[in-house]
Design an enzyme around this catalytic site. Structure first.
Site, PDB file in Angstrom:
ATOM      1  N   PRO A 159       0.797  -1.236   0.000  1.00 30.54           N
ATOM      2  CG  PRO A 159       0.097  -0.920   2.204  1.00 30.54           C
ATOM      3  CD  PRO A 159       0.820  -1.889   1.310  1.00 30.54           C
ATOM      4  CB  CYS A 160       3.164   2.732  -2.470  1.00 34.25           C
ATOM      5  SG  CYS A 160       2.266   2.423  -4.001  1.00 34.25           S
TER       6      CYS A 160
END
Length: 201
Positions: A159-160
């Site tokens: 989850p950048c």
């Protein structure tokens, strides 16, 4: 679709079917529709290798897959079905963590450390590029950490979108800032237009 295009599509499907049947297909890919647009996804023997915003992979992503797996990359909706199901659940608000493994091979050691740290940011939480760099072993490498996050081949699952700048602004995102804002809003309700004030980030 012209007769020639139809023939090519049928030939491609026969070839892919034979590759799967004979165990020659290392990676299966498909296009998944999502609330943030089509996603080109690829799943290999060790998990999901690529999620790309759009209907075709980027040249960099395709080169990475070919380096890892050779040319044995074929259409295979069955292989991506688990990932597709988990993505549907995530977008529907019924999933907070992905169970499908992420295959981060083919990256530099620093990129791998940064993205493994990024993968541990919990649903709805935020981290800054600086804290991610510190966790990866070099607090002063926040710019390099930002580049590593920006080259994340498996967004959403890794989850950048939960990594923001130290001043609370959103920073960048491979899928575009509108997509980043929508993903954060899914997890955190409303997202201020410019991000968050520094104290809240």
């Amino acid at each position: 679709m012209t007769t020639t295009e139809s023939w090519v599509a049928e030939a491609r499907e026969r070839l892919a079917l034979r590759a799967r049947r004979e165990g020659l297909a290392a990676v299966g890919y498909a296009v998944i529709d999502s609330p943030v647009g089509p996603l080109w996804v690829a799943v290999g023997p060790q998990g999901v290798s690529t999620i790309h915003f759009g209907r075709e992979p980027s040249a960099w992503e395709l080169r990475r897959l070919v380096r890892l797996f050779g040319a044995a990359i074929v259409p295979d909706r069955a292989r991506v079905s688990r990932l597709a199901r988990e993505l549907d659940q995530y977008f529907a608000g019924r999933r907070r963590a992905f169970e499908v493994p992420a295959d981060l091979r083919g990256l530099t050691p620093f990129q791998g450390r940064v993205l493994r740290r990024t993968s541990r940011i919990a649903y709805g939480d935020l981290a800054t590029y600086k804290t991610v760099a510190r966790s990866a072993g070099n607090e002063r490498a926040s710019r390099a950490a930002g580049a590593a996050v920006g080259s994340n081949p498996i967004p959403i699952v890794v989850p950048c979108h939960r990594v923001v700048a130290s001043d609370g602004t959103l920073g960048g995102y491979g899928g575009g800032l509108d997509v980043k804002r929508r993903l954060l809003a899914l997890e955190r309700s409303e997202v201020p237009a410019g991000g968050w004030p520094k104290a809240r980030a």
